[in-house]
Design an enzyme around this catalytic site. Structure first.
Site, PDB file in Angstrom:
ATOM      1  N   ASP A   1       0.854  -1.184   0.000  1.00 32.10           N
ATOM      2  CA  ASP A   1       0.000   0.000   0.000  1.00 32.10           C
ATOM      3  C   ASP A   1       0.894   1.239   0.000  1.00 32.10           C
ATOM      4  O   ASP A   1       1.851   1.315   0.767  1.00 32.10           O
ATOM      5  CB  ASP A   1      -0.876  -0.008   1.262  1.00 32.10           C
ATOM      6  CG  ASP A   1      -2.330   0.322   0.982  1.00 32.10           C
ATOM      7  OD1 ASP A   1      -2.588   1.432   0.500  1.00 32.10           O
ATOM      8  OD2 ASP A   1      -3.191  -0.520   1.272  1.00 32.10           O
TER       9      ASP A   1
ATOM     10  N   ASP B   1      -3.410   4.469  -2.231  1.00 34.02           N
ATOM     11  CA  ASP B   1      -4.515   4.884  -1.363  1.00 34.02           C
ATOM     12  C   ASP B   1      -5.097   6.215  -1.861  1.00 34.02           C
ATOM     13  O   ASP B   1      -4.351   7.125  -2.227  1.00 34.02           O
ATOM     14  CB  ASP B   1      -3.957   5.056   0.057  1.00 34.02           C
ATOM     15  CG  ASP B   1      -5.046   5.226   1.113  1.00 34.02           C
ATOM     16  OD1 ASP B   1      -5.913   4.351   1.211  1.00 34.02           O
ATOM     17  OD2 ASP B   1      -5.002   6.237   1.845  1.00 34.02           O
TER      18      ASP B   1
ATOM     19  N   GLU C   1      -6.862   3.073  -5.571  1.00 31.34           N
ATOM     20  CA  GLU C   1      -8.161   3.215  -4.928  1.00 31.34           C
ATOM     21  C   GLU C   1      -8.725   4.535  -5.447  1.00 31.34           C
ATOM     22  O   GLU C   1      -8.317   5.604  -5.012  1.00 31.34           O
ATOM     23  CB  GLU C   1      -8.045   3.273  -3.409  1.00 31.34           C
ATOM     24  CG  GLU C   1      -9.415   3.392  -2.762  1.00 31.34           C
ATOM     25  CD  GLU C   1      -9.406   3.964  -1.340  1.00 31.34           C
ATOM     26  OE1 GLU C   1     -10.340   3.688  -0.599  1.00 31.34           O
ATOM     27  OE2 GLU C   1      -8.475   4.704  -0.988  1.00 31.34           O
TER      28      GLU C   1
ATOM     29  N   HIS D   1     -11.260  -3.787   3.180  1.00 30.92           N
ATOM     30  CA  HIS D   1     -11.231  -3.518   4.619  1.00 30.92           C
ATOM     31  C   HIS D   1     -12.112  -2.330   5.013  1.00 30.92           C
ATOM     32  O   HIS D   1     -12.149  -1.968   6.184  1.00 30.92           O
ATOM     33  CB  HIS D   1      -9.785  -3.262   5.039  1.00 30.92           C
ATOM     34  CG  HIS D   1      -9.197  -2.078   4.320  1.00 30.92           C
ATOM     35  ND1 HIS D   1      -9.095  -2.014   2.947  1.00 30.92           N
ATOM     36  CD2 HIS D   1      -8.720  -0.915   4.780  1.00 30.92           C
ATOM     37  CE1 HIS D   1      -8.574  -0.860   2.608  1.00 30.92           C
ATOM     38  NE2 HIS D   1      -8.331  -0.160   3.684  1.00 30.92           N
ATOM     39  N   ASP D   2     -12.780  -1.711   4.048  1.00 29.72           N
ATOM     40  CA  ASP D   2     -13.643  -0.565   4.335  1.00 29.72           C
ATOM     41  C   ASP D   2     -15.126  -0.872   4.104  1.00 29.72           C
ATOM     42  O   ASP D   2     -15.972  -0.009   4.370  1.00 29.72           O
ATOM     43  CB  ASP D   2     -13.276   0.626   3.426  1.00 29.72           C
ATOM     44  CG  ASP D   2     -11.850   1.116   3.637  1.00 29.72           C
ATOM     45  OD1 ASP D   2     -11.357   1.030   4.769  1.00 29.72           O
ATOM     46  OD2 ASP D   2     -11.231   1.584   2.652  1.00 29.72           O
TER      47      ASP D   2
HETATM   48  C1  GLC Z   1      -8.525   4.563   2.145  1.00 31.18           C
HETATM   49  C2  GLC Z   1      -8.339   3.300   2.945  1.00 31.18           C
HETATM   50  C3  GLC Z   1      -9.006   3.478   4.268  1.00 31.18           C
HETATM   51  C4  GLC Z   1      -8.358   4.631   4.966  1.00 31.18           C
HETATM   52  C5  GLC Z   1      -8.370   5.883   4.113  1.00 31.18           C
HETATM   53  C6  GLC Z   1      -7.446   6.917   4.634  1.00 31.18           C
HETATM   54  O1  GLC Z   1      -9.856   4.823   1.867  1.00 31.18           O
HETATM   55  O2  GLC Z   1      -8.833   2.209   2.227  1.00 31.18           O
HETATM   56  O3  GLC Z   1      -8.927   2.332   5.048  1.00 31.18           O
HETATM   57  O4  GLC Z   1      -9.030   4.887   6.167  1.00 31.18           O
HETATM   58  O5  GLC Z   1      -7.940   5.626   2.811  1.00 31.18           O
HETATM   59  O6  GLC Z   1      -6.119   6.546   4.400  1.00 31.18           O
END
Ligand code: GLC
Length: 545
Positions: free
Chosen positions: A104, A208, A279, A341-342
């Site tokens: 990541d 991210d 993402e 994970h979200d």
């Molecule tokens: C992304 C991650 C999440 C995190 C956010 C801030 O959305 O997937 O888990 O809280 O970024 O880094």
């Protein structure tokens, strides 16, 4: 290891390191724990899951305000996860099993305890001041504009720094100040971070919040037009709707982000065979498609959150997949996922009166047979559900604990995850939903995942073939053909609880053979194409002759 576009053909398994395997009994998963479980992921035989790559959520030094997405050192390992030597070992052991490793990259923000931010907030004259986004209060003392944190509970995206009399921007928690990507030194610093891991041998990055890095340099207010949801206290839903309607938001998806991603791509292209998956949380396929640039100069893959957010309806998934295929530039390749994970786990999200697991099986077949790279979140292959987390065990600011509970390896009290007290409770159903129980049960979710992944591995059509949906299929089916010069497959997914009988167009094929069904009891063998029956909540892959 096979060279060339591995990230197009392989299955990526997403590991949340805190929750996968704990080697030292402190209740928190770690890198050595992951290494000890690599054979489960791929030992080269169909007894293992057979995934081709792993993506590790952050394991860098962090105060854990957002469980690792608040980084204090981009080139280290948090002691709770181990050491750099543990990472090197994990990488070598994964590579020895033919698996790639994606780490990541969190370029949008650091921790507020990162040395850069500590220096930046020390004074307005600090050389690092401009590495972050600072602004004066409005004349009445309010934050510089109306931007909100992505986490509703955090409120505004700004926190006032009393010592220097300015506000700093944070798209997430106040403990996660946003970096200022307009500053060339920030860009150089992140190049170095990327090279550090690429030189160590990582195969790629998951970037991210890739759509956030650039934002309006003038920090203008987001438009606040009410579109329903008048009562939504956060304004988030409204903003999302506006973005879907094509309105400009000033705090994300700013054109300059594409220049940053081209820069990332140049860094990656200086190495062999590396990749980036972003993402890109934009619920607008046109905007999302732009993150591939011209097809070969920005992200290799972008996670499609529109796909993730579909209701359990065949036409919903079909239209996202078809529309996206049309929008992607030549050379670009989709990436599909149904959980991370979200977000809620599939067996919970789509459950209606107890059919969650059956639907999750159909979802698995869809994920692993569509054209595009599938990402599987740990535990989905077991049919894990969102766990109940008692109020006194809640640790996440944004309600995501239920999807992050320990990987259940067996039915013991610590689920084989840890000999200590796990940081999040083991799910209540871990006694039956676990690797040891499912491994030898041909009817289990794990057996289905293994079958689908290994089938995919041997299938040119699924790995790299063309895709064509069959709009004339009965309404409760999502049906499509995948075709490569070597073979032609029909995938038919029944999204309803009723059996469907379908007389296929005789022009499509002369013969059909059932290859895989989500029903464990339905055996491979010839099928009648003039009267194909797909059972309630069943998915099938047929070979067309
Ligand atoms: C992304 C991650 C999440 C995190 C956010 C801030 O959305 O997937 O888990 O809280 O970024 O880094």
């Amino acid at each position: 290891m096979a060279q060339g576009d591995w990230w197009r053909h392989g299955v990526v398994y997403h590991i949340y390191p805190r929750s996968f395997a704990d080697s030292n009994g402190d209740g928190v998963g770690d890198l050595a724990g992951i290494t000890s479980r690599l054979d489960y992921l791929n030992d080269g035989t169909p007894a293992s899951l057979g995934v081709d790559a792993i993506w590790l959520s952050p394991f860098y030094p962090s105060p854990m305000a957002d469980f690792g997405y608040d980084v204090t050192d981009y080139t280290g390992v948090d002691p709770s996860f181990g050491t750099l030597a543990d990472f090197d070992r994990l990488l070598a052991e994964a590579h020895a099993r033919g698996m790639r490793v994606i780490v990541d990259l969190v370029p949008n923000h650091t921790s507020d305890r990162h040395p850069w931010f500590i220096e930046a907030r020390a004074s307005r004259a600090s050389p690092k001041r401009d590495w972050y986004v600072w602004a004066d209060p409005r004349p009445d003392g309010r934050p510089p504009n109306n931007w909100k944190s992505t986490f509703p509970r955090a409120g505004p995206a700004w926190t006032f720094d009393g010592r220097t009399g300015q506000w700093y921007l944070h798209s997430f928690l106040p403990e996660q100040p946003d970096l200022n990507w307009w500053n060339p030194e920030v860009r150089l610093a992140m190049d170095e971070v990327m090279r550090f891991w690429l030189d160590r041998g990582v195969d790629g990055f998951r970037v991210d919040v890739a759509h956030r890095m650039a934002r309006d340099p003038e920090l203008r207010d987001n438009p606040l037009v009410l579109v329903g949801d008048r009562d939504d206290p956060t304004g988030q839903v409204r903003a999302m709707r506006l973005a879907e309607m094509g309105a400009t938001l000033f705090d994300e998806d700013w054109p300059e982000v594409h220049e940053i991603l081209r820069r990332f791509r140049r860094t990656l292209d200086a190495y062999d065979d590396r990749m980036a998956v972003g993402e890109v949380y934009l619920l607008d396929l046109r905007r999302l498609a732009r993150y591939y640039g011209g097809g070969r100069d920005e992200l290799h893959l972008a996670h499609n959150f529109v796909f993730l957010h579909q209701p359990w309806k065949p036409e919903a998934f079909r239209s996202v997949v078809n529309e996206y295929a049309e929008l992607l530039p030549t050379g670009a390749w989709p990436a599909h996922f149904l959980g991370n994970h979200d977000h809620a786990r599939v067996a919970s999200r789509y459950d209606e009166g107890g059919n969650g697991l059956a639907r999750a099986r159909v979802g698995a077949m869809m994920l692993l047979s569509l054209r595009g790279t599938p990402f599987v979140y740990y535990g989905e292959e077991l049919g894990m559900r969102d766990a109940q987390v008692a109020p006194d065990r809640v640790v996440d600011v944004d309600g995501r604990d239920p999807v992050r509970t320990p990987m259940p390896w067996d039915g013991s009290p610590g689920a084989g995850f840890s000999s200590g007290e796990p940081w999040l409770p083991v799910a209540a159903d871990a006694g039956r939903t676990n690797v040891a129980t499912e491994r030898d049960d041909p009817t289990s979710m794990l057996s289905l995942y293994r079958r689908l992944i290994w089938y995919r591995k041997g299938s040119a059509a699924l790995r790299r073939g063309s895709y064509r949906s069959l709009p004339d299929a009965p309404a409760s089916l999502f049906a499509f053909v995948r075709e490569a010069p070597e073979e032609r497959l029909l995938v038919a997914l029944n999204f309803s609880g009723e059996p469907v009988s379908w007389a296929l167009d005789p022009g499509l094929a002369d013969t059909g053979r059932l290859e895989v069904s989500t029903y464990a009891a339905r055996q491979p063998g010839p099928v009648q194409l003039s009267e194909l029956v797909v059972g309630p909540d069943e998915g099938v892959v047929l070979r067309l002759g």
